[in-house]
Design a protein around this motif. Structure first.
Motif, PDB file in Angstrom:
ATOM      1  N   LYS A  78       4.635 -52.077 -10.775  1.00 29.01           N
ATOM      2  CA  LYS A  78       3.542 -52.557  -9.919  1.00 29.01           C
ATOM      3  C   LYS A  78       3.821 -53.964  -9.385  1.00 29.01           C
ATOM      4  O   LYS A  78       3.556 -54.259  -8.217  1.00 29.01           O
ATOM      5  N   LYS A  79       4.357 -54.851 -10.217  1.00 28.13           N
ATOM      6  CA  LYS A  79       4.668 -56.216  -9.766  1.00 28.13           C
ATOM      7  C   LYS A  79       5.699 -56.206  -8.651  1.00 28.13           C
ATOM      8  O   LYS A  79       5.565 -56.912  -7.657  1.00 28.13           O
ATOM      9  N   ASP A  88       4.044 -54.958  -5.493  1.00 29.57           N
ATOM     10  CA  ASP A  88       3.226 -55.991  -4.851  1.00 29.57           C
ATOM     11  C   ASP A  88       4.090 -56.999  -4.103  1.00 29.57           C
ATOM     12  O   ASP A  88       3.693 -57.511  -3.058  1.00 29.57           O
ATOM     13  N   GLN A 112       5.083 -56.740  -0.317  1.00 26.11           N
ATOM     14  CA  GLN A 112       4.272 -57.298   0.766  1.00 26.11           C
ATOM     15  C   GLN A 112       5.016 -58.433   1.464  1.00 26.11           C
ATOM     16  O   GLN A 112       4.821 -58.664   2.655  1.00 26.11           O
ATOM     17  N   GLU A 124       1.355 -47.606   0.166  1.00 27.38           N
ATOM     18  CA  GLU A 124       0.020 -47.908  -0.362  1.00 27.38           C
ATOM     19  C   GLU A 124      -1.036 -46.943   0.187  1.00 27.38           C
ATOM     20  O   GLU A 124      -1.912 -46.500  -0.539  1.00 27.38           O
ATOM     21  N   ASN A 162      -2.432 -61.780   0.958  1.00 29.12           N
ATOM     22  CA  ASN A 162      -1.636 -61.619  -0.262  1.00 29.12           C
ATOM     23  C   ASN A 162      -0.277 -62.298  -0.136  1.00 29.12           C
ATOM     24  O   ASN A 162       0.227 -62.865  -1.114  1.00 29.12           O
TER      25      ASN A 162
END
Length: 199
Positions: A78-79, A82, A85, A96, A117
């Motif tokens: 997950k990191k 993210d 982005q 996503e 973000n």
């Protein structure tokens, strides 16, 4: 001599754990995805960005299967996802919102969210530059362009796109403003000079 002999088998065991997948992610079946994700630490060529891109490119999987793979991948990466982005926002958005019908308003709202973000990640990690992934390479979209994949600097004329935010300083506007002020000052001096001459 005895010390070296006892360390050799350990070295071989560590080396055996660095296996290679040996095939592209976008050719994997659903079971193979789960197997490689469960054992990702054993493979030295395991690439999380490649994994997420392959979800979009894999023709063997249905949309429902792709969503299952994405959700399972999030348990481990997950990191890293993210961080996409910053590195590859188009892939991030496509993965996503996989399988969702989005209106133009939804897309706009989601891109604004990605921009916020991006700013947050840059601030949290104290990163000063914006040269990441897609933003650091020339990619004009033409297959025969020999510049494709060339590493580029921020602001280079080779850059196809750049990461920018609403709060950024517009250098072109700064120059226009500076030129306008300069001409205003010059005009003021001329007006004062004329008035002094007329007296």
């Amino acid at each position: 001599m005895g010390i070296f002999e006892s360390s050799l088998p350990v070295y071989k065991a560590i080396n055996n754990n660095n296996m290679e997948i040996g095939q592209k992610f976008n050719t994997l079946t659903l079971k193979e995805y789960f197997f490689y994700m469960d054992n990702h630490k054993k493979y030295k060529d395991f690439n999380t960005l490649g994994l997420y891109r392959s979800i979009l490119e894999n023709k063997k999987l249905s949309v429902e299967d792709k969503i299952v793979v994405r959700d399972y991948a999030h348990k481990f990466f997950k990191k890293s996802f993210d961080f996409l982005q910053l590195k590859d926002p188009q892939t991030f958005m496509a993965v996503e919102y996989l399988g969702q019908e989005l209106t133009k308003a939804d897309e706009y709202k989601n891109w604004e969210k990605v921009e916020r973000n991006q700013q947050r990640i840059l601030k949290e990690k104290k990163i000063k530059h914006r040269n990441f992934g897609n933003y650091s390479k020339h990619n004009c979209g033409f297959d025969d362009c020999f510049w494709n994949g060339l590493m580029i600097r921020q602001g280079s004329w080779f850059a196809e796109n750049s990461m920018h935010f609403n709060g950024d300083i517009n250098r072109y506007q700064q120059q226009v403003k500076s030129d306008r002020r300069k001409s205003d000052r010059k005009r003021e001096k001329q007006i004062i000079k004329r008035e002094l001459e007329n007296q």
